[in-house]
Motif scaffolding. Structure first.
Motif, PDB file in Angstrom:
ATOM      1  N   ILE A 127       0.872  -1.184   0.000  1.00  0.00           N
ATOM      2  CA  ILE A 127       0.000   0.000   0.000  1.00  0.00           C
ATOM      3  C   ILE A 127       0.905   1.228   0.000  1.00  0.00           C
ATOM      4  O   ILE A 127       1.588   1.503   1.000  1.00  0.00           O
ATOM      5  CB  ILE A 127      -0.957  -0.015   1.211  1.00  0.00           C
ATOM      6  N   TYR A 128       0.946   1.912  -1.120  1.00  0.00           N
ATOM      7  CA  TYR A 128       1.842   3.061  -1.300  1.00  0.00           C
ATOM      8  C   TYR A 128       1.066   4.334  -0.957  1.00  0.00           C
ATOM      9  O   TYR A 128       0.031   4.624  -1.559  1.00  0.00           O
ATOM     10  CB  TYR A 128       2.313   3.104  -2.756  1.00  0.00           C
ATOM     11  N   ILE A 129       1.570   5.090  -0.008  1.00  0.00           N
ATOM     12  CA  ILE A 129       0.908   6.341   0.396  1.00  0.00           C
ATOM     13  C   ILE A 129       1.878   7.502   0.193  1.00  0.00           C
ATOM     14  O   ILE A 129       3.062   7.404   0.568  1.00  0.00           O
ATOM     15  CB  ILE A 129       0.447   6.270   1.867  1.00  0.00           C
ATOM     16  N   ARG A 130       1.394   8.590  -0.386  1.00  0.00           N
ATOM     17  CA  ARG A 130       2.283   9.715  -0.680  1.00  0.00           C
ATOM     18  C   ARG A 130       2.924  10.256   0.600  1.00  0.00           C
ATOM     19  O   ARG A 130       2.317  10.235   1.674  1.00  0.00           O
ATOM     20  CB  ARG A 130       1.538  10.818  -1.446  1.00  0.00           C
ATOM     21  N   GLY A 131       4.131  10.785   0.452  1.00  0.00           N
ATOM     22  CA  GLY A 131       4.921  11.230   1.600  1.00  0.00           C
ATOM     23  C   GLY A 131       4.272  12.333   2.422  1.00  0.00           C
ATOM     24  O   GLY A 131       4.439  12.393   3.637  1.00  0.00           O
ATOM     25  N   GLU A 132       3.528  13.204   1.761  1.00  0.00           N
ATOM     26  CA  GLU A 132       2.881  14.310   2.468  1.00  0.00           C
ATOM     27  C   GLU A 132       1.827  13.799   3.447  1.00  0.00           C
ATOM     28  O   GLU A 132       1.493  14.470   4.408  1.00  0.00           O
ATOM     29  CB  GLU A 132       2.211  15.274   1.473  1.00  0.00           C
ATOM     30  N   HIS A 169       4.144   1.336   2.129  1.00  0.00           N
ATOM     31  CA  HIS A 169       5.300   2.001   1.534  1.00  0.00           C
ATOM     32  C   HIS A 169       4.996   3.488   1.382  1.00  0.00           C
ATOM     33  O   HIS A 169       3.858   3.856   1.106  1.00  0.00           O
ATOM     34  CB  HIS A 169       5.642   1.392   0.176  1.00  0.00           C
ATOM     35  N   GLY A 170       6.025   4.325   1.565  1.00  0.00           N
ATOM     36  CA  GLY A 170       5.794   5.767   1.521  1.00  0.00           C
ATOM     37  C   GLY A 170       6.561   6.455   0.417  1.00  0.00           C
ATOM     38  O   GLY A 170       7.681   6.064   0.082  1.00  0.00           O
ATOM     39  N   GLY A 171       5.962   7.489  -0.151  1.00  0.00           N
ATOM     40  CA  GLY A 171       6.610   8.308  -1.168  1.00  0.00           C
ATOM     41  C   GLY A 171       7.304   9.494  -0.526  1.00  0.00           C
ATOM     42  O   GLY A 171       7.385   9.605   0.704  1.00  0.00           O
ATOM     43  N   ALA A 172       7.786  10.417  -1.367  1.00  0.00           N
ATOM     44  CA  ALA A 172       8.470  11.603  -0.847  1.00  0.00           C
ATOM     45  C   ALA A 172       8.230  12.812  -1.749  1.00  0.00           C
ATOM     46  O   ALA A 172       9.115  13.629  -1.939  1.00  0.00           O
ATOM     47  CB  ALA A 172       9.962  11.327  -0.687  1.00  0.00           C
ATOM     48  N   GLY A 173       7.017  12.895  -2.308  1.00  0.00           N
ATOM     49  CA  GLY A 173       6.666  14.076  -3.078  1.00  0.00           C
ATOM     50  C   GLY A 173       6.943  13.950  -4.553  1.00  0.00           C
ATOM     51  O   GLY A 173       8.043  14.278  -5.011  1.00  0.00           O
ATOM     52  N   ALA A 174       5.962  13.431  -5.306  1.00  0.00           N
ATOM     53  CA  ALA A 174       6.086  13.347  -6.757  1.00  0.00           C
ATOM     54  C   ALA A 174       4.735  12.961  -7.352  1.00  0.00           C
ATOM     55  O   ALA A 174       4.222  11.892  -7.062  1.00  0.00           O
ATOM     56  CB  ALA A 174       7.134  12.319  -7.165  1.00  0.00           C
TER      57      ALA A 174
ATOM     58  N   TYR B  64      14.995  13.754  -7.353  1.00  0.00           N
ATOM     59  CA  TYR B  64      13.709  13.568  -8.027  1.00  0.00           C
ATOM     60  C   TYR B  64      12.523  13.948  -7.148  1.00  0.00           C
ATOM     61  O   TYR B  64      11.511  14.432  -7.635  1.00  0.00           O
ATOM     62  CB  TYR B  64      13.585  12.103  -8.471  1.00  0.00           C
ATOM     63  N   TYR B  65      12.637  13.709  -5.855  1.00  0.00           N
ATOM     64  CA  TYR B  65      11.482  13.856  -4.958  1.00  0.00           C
ATOM     65  C   TYR B  65      11.453  15.227  -4.289  1.00  0.00           C
ATOM     66  O   TYR B  65      12.431  15.641  -3.673  1.00  0.00           O
ATOM     67  CB  TYR B  65      11.488  12.736  -3.900  1.00  0.00           C
ATOM     68  N   SER B  66      10.313  15.906  -4.422  1.00  0.00           N
ATOM     69  CA  SER B  66      10.252  17.301  -3.983  1.00  0.00           C
ATOM     70  C   SER B  66      10.358  17.474  -2.470  1.00  0.00           C
ATOM     71  O   SER B  66      10.721  18.541  -1.994  1.00  0.00           O
ATOM     72  CB  SER B  66       8.977  17.972  -4.504  1.00  0.00           C
ATOM     73  N   MET B  67      10.031  16.442  -1.705  1.00  0.00           N
ATOM     74  CA  MET B  67      10.106  16.611  -0.249  1.00  0.00           C
ATOM     75  C   MET B  67      11.526  16.433   0.287  1.00  0.00           C
ATOM     76  O   MET B  67      11.821  16.825   1.408  1.00  0.00           O
ATOM     77  CB  MET B  67       9.185  15.601   0.456  1.00  0.00           C
ATOM     78  N   LEU B  68      12.387  15.807  -0.512  1.00  0.00           N
ATOM     79  CA  LEU B  68      13.739  15.533  -0.042  1.00  0.00           C
ATOM     80  C   LEU B  68      14.653  16.726  -0.331  1.00  0.00           C
ATOM     81  O   LEU B  68      14.558  17.344  -1.384  1.00  0.00           O
ATOM     82  CB  LEU B  68      14.286  14.276  -0.720  1.00  0.00           C
TER      83      LEU B  68
END
Lengths: 437, 160
Positions: A127-132, A169-174, B64-68
């Motif tokens: 389960i991928y959830i955006r970083g924000e 799993h987590g994202g980091a803004g994209a 690539y990632y805007s939060m990093l």
């Protein structure tokens, strides 16, 4: 956190447990939770797929592809492990519905992933959830831990002899990562750049294994379909458009919020009855019916049934359910500029038509909105956007081009009013200058 | 390079979830950044070695990632959304208001190191616009006055 809204026309399926404390696993079980997965365990995989197919469930992320059909593309035999991947990288401007599902009913997503895994023969789901959405990741991680503690997930689930693991799993803004092949790249720890297809993820996906990728809302619908039956679900909507939809009303509207309405609900009614119409004595100018990538509809075009096929017939897309309402105090050129600024920022840069096209369009729109436009720019913008269509590896190029074409075509007069150095006719006094990073 | 116990527990738990070590990279970077404040050379080297990657491969992902970020930020990262749903409800004016109040522009940090201001793309708060995130906290249905109170509150906790 985010406020809930209510309207009598709502039909609650996915939002049935919102506000009822269903993040607590015992409460979720009380509210018929984890019953569907037990039912699915007693079904043949093909029967699960047939049920989902017959329900008319279509992808809630935006593409509107038949979920059952997608599942049926996964090969029965595979040397590599198969996976189910939930796309919770919600970032289409105007869309804020998956957020509510994760916040109020995280177990329904877990259960949906599990049923999907049973249907295609996968042993793990992600389960991928955006970083924000950090607070939602915390909710989801707890939900997964609780499900493991109860023995609902993990080894020998419900005494069936089958093993099924669920991970977060987590994202980091994209934004780009919301595209399915970029999502897999991101989960594999890489830049979120799309993959060339074919092969499609159903055949070669995560770590080379067959992978089913569905939006969080799509998966949250699945347990309800298994319990309520395909016929019940199909009848909630319109032909070939089963069920309901979480519509996110935003923009210049009196009662913004996320409302669950049947597929095919009339857009005019949605804006004026459900959303309470346009506030401050203003008139409707345009609606973006399904998130920023969907061509806008003008005030004369809103007598449309909000299902995938009807909105497509009306020249736009149902998209991700983000209904952005724009009143007559807003400048369409500015709106087009902000939309393009977003796509330019989010373009991964791999495909030249998208990378250069979004940048060029953004620069033109900035100059144009500031009064430096010439008449030829208007046709050029349309021409350039039309030439981006279908020329990129992923739909981001199309997503940037389609709304631009609609803005130019439908509001040409407004573009012309910005010509010859005239100041923007909609600019408020002391208006803020956009930062334009 | 030392991370907190919480980080180590999370990292140890996360890595076996994937068939390749590298898959843990993106969430690990974000958790490391939350702890250290930014992705320093030291952090990058440490994570690269843990996941059997080169530093270049890690940097390639970070960009690539805007939060990093590889640059230090203020204690509170004020991220104001100005995308379409927020824009038509005053998101840009809100950003300008914050810039004026904090005396900084996009991606700048106040001299006391308390605040960084950032204009961000859609944060998924469209129906509660205009909205902003301070670090991970959502603040919605904002007005200039409400934003003032919120920033004052953060200033108070930040200087205590």
């Amino acid at each position: 956190m985010a406020d809930l809204v209510f309207h009598p026309d709502e039909v609650k399926v996915v939002s049935r447990r919102f506000g009822l404390g269903a993040t607590n696993i015992d409460r979720y079980v009380e509210l018929d939770g984890y019953k569907a997965v037990q039912k699915a365990l007693a079904m043949e995989p093909d029967a699960i797929i047939a049920e989902v197919k017959n329900s008319g469930l279509r992808g809630r992320g935006g593409a509107g592809f038949s979920t059952g059909m997608k599942w049926s593309f996964v090969p029965k035999q595979s040397a590599k492990p198969k996976y189910v991947l939930c796309n919770g990288d919600e970032s289409e401007p105007g869309t804020c519905k998956d957020r509510l599902i994760f916040e109020h009913d995280p177990h329904s997503v877990i259960e949906g992933v599990m049923i999907g895994a049973l249907a295609v023969g996968a042993k793990s789901g992600y389960i991928y959830i955006r970083g924000e959405y950090r607070y939602l990741s915390i909710i989801m991680q707890k939900a997964i831990r609780d499900a493991y503690a109860k023995g609902f997930v993990g080894k020998n689930i419900f005494g069936s002899g089958r093993d099924l693991d669920i991970y977060w799993h987590g994202g980091a803004g994209a934004y780009e990562v919301g595209e399915e092949s970029a999502l897999m790249e991101s989960l594999e720890g890489k830049r979120g750049i799309p993959r060339i297809r074919p092969p499609f993820p159903a055949v070669v996906g995560l770590w080379g294994g067959p992978t089913v990728i569905n939006n969080a809302e799509t998966l949250a619908n699945v347990p309800h379909i298994i319990l309520g039956g395909a016929d019940w679900f199909a009848k909630l909507g319109t032909p070939k458009n089963g069920g309901t939809r979480l519509f996110c009303l935003s923009g210049n509207i009196a009662k913004p919020g996320v409302y669950e309405l049947p597929m095919g609900y009339n857009l005019r009614k949605m804006i004026y009855d459900v959303g309470g119409g346009i506030p401050n004595g203003r008139e409707l100018k345009a609606v973006v019916p399904g998130g920023a990538s969907c061509p806008c509809l003008t005030a004369d075009e809103i007598d449309v049934a909000m299902d995938f096929d009807s909105v497509q017939k009306a020249g736009s897309m149902l998209g991700s359910g983000g209904v952005v309402v724009v009143d007559d105090a807003q400048c369409i050129v500015k709106f087009a500029l902000r939309t393009m600024k977003f796509y330019q920022h989010e373009s991964c840069g791999w495909c030249i038509p998208c990378r250069e096209g979004t940048d060029w369009l953004k620069k033109t729109l900035i100059r144009f909105h500031a009064g430096g436009g010439v008449k030829k720019d208007i046709d050029n913008m349309q021409y350039l956007a039309e030439n981006m269509l279908g020329r990129t590896f992923c739909p981001l190029g199309d997503a940037a081009a389609m709304p631009t074409i609609a803005f130019v075509k439908k509001f040409r007069k407004e573009f012309e009013e910005h010509l010859e150095g005239r100041p923007c006719p909609f600019e408020k006094e002391n208006a803020a200058e956009p930062v334009l990073a | 390079m030392k991370f907190s116990e919480e980080f180590e527990t999370r990292f140890a738990e996360m890595v076996p979830h994937y068939p390749t070590k590298r898959s843990a990279l993106v969430p690990t970077l974000l958790y490391a950044q939350d702890e250290i404040g930014f992705l320093s050379d030291e952090v990058i080297a440490e994570i690269a070695s843990r996941l059997d990657l080169t530093e270049l491969e890690v940097r390639n992902v970070i960009s690539y990632y805007s939060m990093l970020t590889t640059k230090p930020r203020g204690k509170f990262n004020v991220q104001v959304c100005t995308n379409i749903s927020c824009m038509v409800r005053g998101g840009e004016e809100l950003l300008q208001h914050c810039a004026k109040k904090l005396g900084i522009g996009h991606k700048q940090t106040t001299p006391d190191g308390l605040f960084t201001l950032e204009e961000v793309e859609c944060i998924g708060a469209c129906s509660w616009a205009p909205a902003a995130q301070v670090n991970y906290d959502f603040h919605e249905n904002l007005t200039a006055e409400k934003m003032d109170r919120i920033l004052d509150e953060y200033r108070k906790t930040g200087t205590q």
